[in-house]
Design an enzyme around this catalytic site. Structure first.
Site, mmCIF file in Angstrom:
data_model
loop_
_atom_site.group_PDB
_atom_site.id
_atom_site.type_symbol
_atom_site.label_atom_id
_atom_site.label_comp_id
_atom_site.label_asym_id
_atom_site.label_seq_id
_atom_site.Cartn_x
_atom_site.Cartn_y
_atom_site.Cartn_z
ATOM 1 N N ASP A 17 -14.778 3.717 9.073
ATOM 2 C CA ASP A 17 -13.728 4.639 8.664
ATOM 3 C C ASP A 17 -14.250 5.662 7.665
ATOM 4 O O ASP A 17 -13.924 6.852 7.743
ATOM 5 C CB ASP A 17 -12.540 3.870 8.058
ATOM 6 C CG ASP A 17 -11.540 4.839 7.446
ATOM 7 O OD1 ASP A 17 -10.984 5.644 8.207
ATOM 8 O OD2 ASP A 17 -11.370 4.846 6.214
ATOM 9 N N ARG B 223 -14.000 13.779 10.295
ATOM 10 C CA ARG B 223 -12.705 14.377 10.646
ATOM 11 C C ARG B 223 -12.331 15.484 9.672
ATOM 12 O O ARG B 223 -11.744 16.502 10.034
ATOM 13 C CB ARG B 223 -11.612 13.299 10.665
ATOM 14 C CG ARG B 223 -11.725 12.352 11.848
ATOM 15 C CD ARG B 223 -10.905 11.097 11.630
ATOM 16 N NE ARG B 223 -9.526 11.407 11.293
ATOM 17 C CZ ARG B 223 -8.762 10.666 10.474
ATOM 18 N NH1 ARG B 223 -9.228 9.567 9.917
ATOM 19 N NH2 ARG B 223 -7.531 11.031 10.224
ATOM 20 N N SER C 220 -7.104 4.539 10.259
ATOM 21 C CA SER C 220 -7.921 4.663 9.054
ATOM 22 C C SER C 220 -7.292 3.885 7.894
ATOM 23 O O SER C 220 -7.946 3.078 7.221
ATOM 24 C CB SER C 220 -8.049 6.158 8.722
ATOM 25 O OG SER C 220 -8.486 6.356 7.424
ATOM 26 N N HIS D 132 0.839 -1.198 0.000
ATOM 27 C CA HIS D 132 0.000 0.000 0.000
ATOM 28 C C HIS D 132 0.874 1.247 0.000
ATOM 29 O O HIS D 132 1.843 1.326 0.749
ATOM 30 C CB HIS D 132 -0.903 0.010 1.246
ATOM 31 C CG HIS D 132 -1.712 1.256 1.384
ATOM 32 N ND1 HIS D 132 -2.837 1.483 0.621
ATOM 33 C CD2 HIS D 132 -1.553 2.355 2.159
ATOM 34 C CE1 HIS D 132 -3.335 2.664 0.940
ATOM 35 N NE2 HIS D 132 -2.579 3.220 1.864
ATOM 36 N N LYS E 260 -8.554 -0.298 6.353
ATOM 37 C CA LYS E 260 -8.912 -0.677 4.982
ATOM 38 C C LYS E 260 -8.004 -1.793 4.474
ATOM 39 O O LYS E 260 -8.423 -2.706 3.776
ATOM 40 C CB LYS E 260 -8.830 0.559 4.075
ATOM 41 C CG LYS E 260 -9.991 1.512 4.342
ATOM 42 C CD LYS E 260 -9.840 2.852 3.661
ATOM 43 C CE LYS E 260 -8.908 3.762 4.384
ATOM 44 N NZ LYS E 260 -9.074 5.180 4.219
HETATM 45 N N1 URA Z 1 -5.757 8.552 4.254
HETATM 46 C C1 URA Z 1 -6.655 7.748 4.860
HETATM 47 O O1 URA Z 1 -7.091 6.746 4.307
HETATM 48 N N2 URA Z 1 -7.071 8.090 6.105
HETATM 49 C C2 URA Z 1 -6.620 9.171 6.769
HETATM 50 O O2 URA Z 1 -7.030 9.393 7.884
HETATM 51 C C3 URA Z 1 -5.693 9.993 6.116
HETATM 52 C C4 URA Z 1 -5.271 9.653 4.857
#
Ligand code: URA
Length: 433
Positions: free
Chosen positions: A161, A168, A183, A82, A187
């Site tokens: 998320d 956020r 976050s 990633h 994923k």
């Molecule tokens: N990218 C994400 O997936 N989450 C965050 O909180 C910040 C950047």
């Protein structure tokens, strides 16, 4: 349990337990906890932080809020990769085939691009016919047969998320290390791989601008991985300028394919070998880093890695002629040079502005509904540290317009030319295990 008590506990700097964290995440996902209470808690987390254990629990709760992808039908140790996002980042197209070429299964779920960074799927779709929507059964079958498949993300992964990130974004709580790390990792963990290699970008074109912040994020994510039983390694790599020389879609596929054919675009090649080495080490195919690096480098030279790309394209219905003859990939109507206005050395290239210039040409989306033009893009002719003379080209814009003024302006803003000689930035800053 009351949300009010959880907010006050975190506000006062105490550690939340598993029941409290799950109460919040489950309640917020279901809509039972209102936004104002969720934003109060995220603000308390922003100021008070979270312990490694709290962060891991938060991440697991977000994974558990939705579906997870079951990759158990794939034989072997599945390693995912990633990137936290950068301009000209085509490493996946190199690393996937490279890792597959030594027999490690790569089951890659990817997304589309929005804003100044392009999406893996958009870039792949430069290849005529290549299908990225497929059933879960077909995806698993392709990985088992060919060791590599790339597909669009399906399923409702980590819905907590999605909701929390949107909140956020409008409440000033994006920049909290545990919340960012949780976050991103929620994923990744929901996508089902056994181990994960993270490419954490640092610099002007990255989400994290300083090495210190990038390192803190990398450590936080590695800690979440190990707390939740997935071996995780983070490579902190430079994003003070675009990666490689090509920014766009078809031209990025071309550059990646050329690396797989043995071309030595050093920053891109070295970073790809670095990430692939860690992936194969986590899969326990090699005993040492040196052994892994050498074997992978050999597969760039002997054509095996390129063959793995051809196999991927064929297996997903793409026109393999476009990979064998890269000139067949989509191309823009015009090549427009943007020239230096003075002599000197390139001292900075704002990667984000280059990404935006490519988006203006049509290579990226300003809104979700925009259509990608696969043939347009940017070729960098000069990178940081290069000597340049006035009226030499800094970049070539591949454009369907004869005079893409907004992109020309953006590229001019992106480049800084200084009188003093400048060193190219180091590419790989650190590896966090
Ligand atoms: N990218 C994400 O997936 N989450 C965050 O909180 C910040 C950047």
């Amino acid at each position: 349990m009351r949300m009010y008590d959880i907010i006050v506990k975190k506000r006062d700097g105490e550690v939340l337990n598993k029941e409290e964290i799950y109460f919040f995440i489950e309640g917020y996902t279901k809509g039972e906890i209102p936004d104002y209470q969720a934003s109060a808690l995220t603000m308390a987390i922003y100021f008070q932080g979270m312990t490694a254990e709290e962060t891991a629990t938060l991440t697991q709760a977000m994974v558990d809020s939705g579906e997870t992808i079951d990759l158990s039908g794939i034989e072997g140790h599945k390693v995912d990769k990633h990137s936290t996002g950068g301009v000209g980042d085509k490493v996946t197209f190199i690393v996937g085939p490279l890792v597959a070429s030594v027999g490690v299964p790569v089951a890659k779920m990817s997304g589309r691009g929005l804003g100044h960074t392009g999406g893996t799927l958009d870039k792949l779709e430069s290849i005529k016919g290549l299908e990225i929507e497929m059933s879960k059964e077909k995806f698993i079958q392709n990985v088992n047969e060919h060791k590599l498949a790339v597909a669009g993300q399906t399923g409702n992964l980590a819905p907590a998320d999605k909701k929390l990130y949107a909140l956020r974004d409008v409440t000033g709580t994006v920049d909290s290390m545990p919340l960012i790390a949780g976050s991103i990792m929620s994923k990744k963990l929901a996508s089902g791989a056994d181990s994960i290699v993270l490419d954490v970008k640092t610099g002007s074109g990255a989400f994290m601008k300083t090495l210190e912040d990038s390192e803190a994020l990398a450590k936080e994510m590695v800690s979440i991985g190990s707390n939740l039983g997935r071996n995780t390694v983070a490579v902190i790599s430079d994003m003070n300028q675009p990666l490689g020389f090509e920014v766009g879609n078809a031209n990025e596929i071309k550059e990646a394919a050329e690396i797989l054919q043995g071309k030595k675009v050093m920053d891109l090649r070295n970073l790809s070998l670095e990430i692939a080495s860690h992936m194969t080490l986590l899969a326990e195919v090699f005993d040492t880093y040196e052994e892994a690096y050498e074997a992978l480098e050999q597969n760039l030279e002997n054509g095996k890695a390129f063959q793995a790309l051809r196999t991927l394209v064929q297996a997903q219905g793409g026109d393999v002629n476009m990979i064998d003859n890269l000139d067949l990939l989509p191309q823009a109507k015009f090549d427009v040079e943007v020239k230096a206005e003075k002599d000197g050395y390139v001292s900075a290239i704002d990667a984000e502005s280059i990404g935006v210039a490519a988006m203006y040409l049509g290579a990226g989306r300003a809104t979700k509904e925009d259509q990608i033009n696969h043939g347009v893009g940017i070729t960098l002719k000069k990178k940081i540290g290069d000597k340049v003379r006035a009226s030499e080209p800094l970049v070539v814009l591949h454009s369907d317009e004869q005079s893409p003024d907004a992109s020309i302006q953006k590229v001019k803003e992106a480049y800084t030319i200084s009188e003093e000689e400048v060193l190219a930035p180091e590419l790989i800053h650190k590896v966090i295990k």
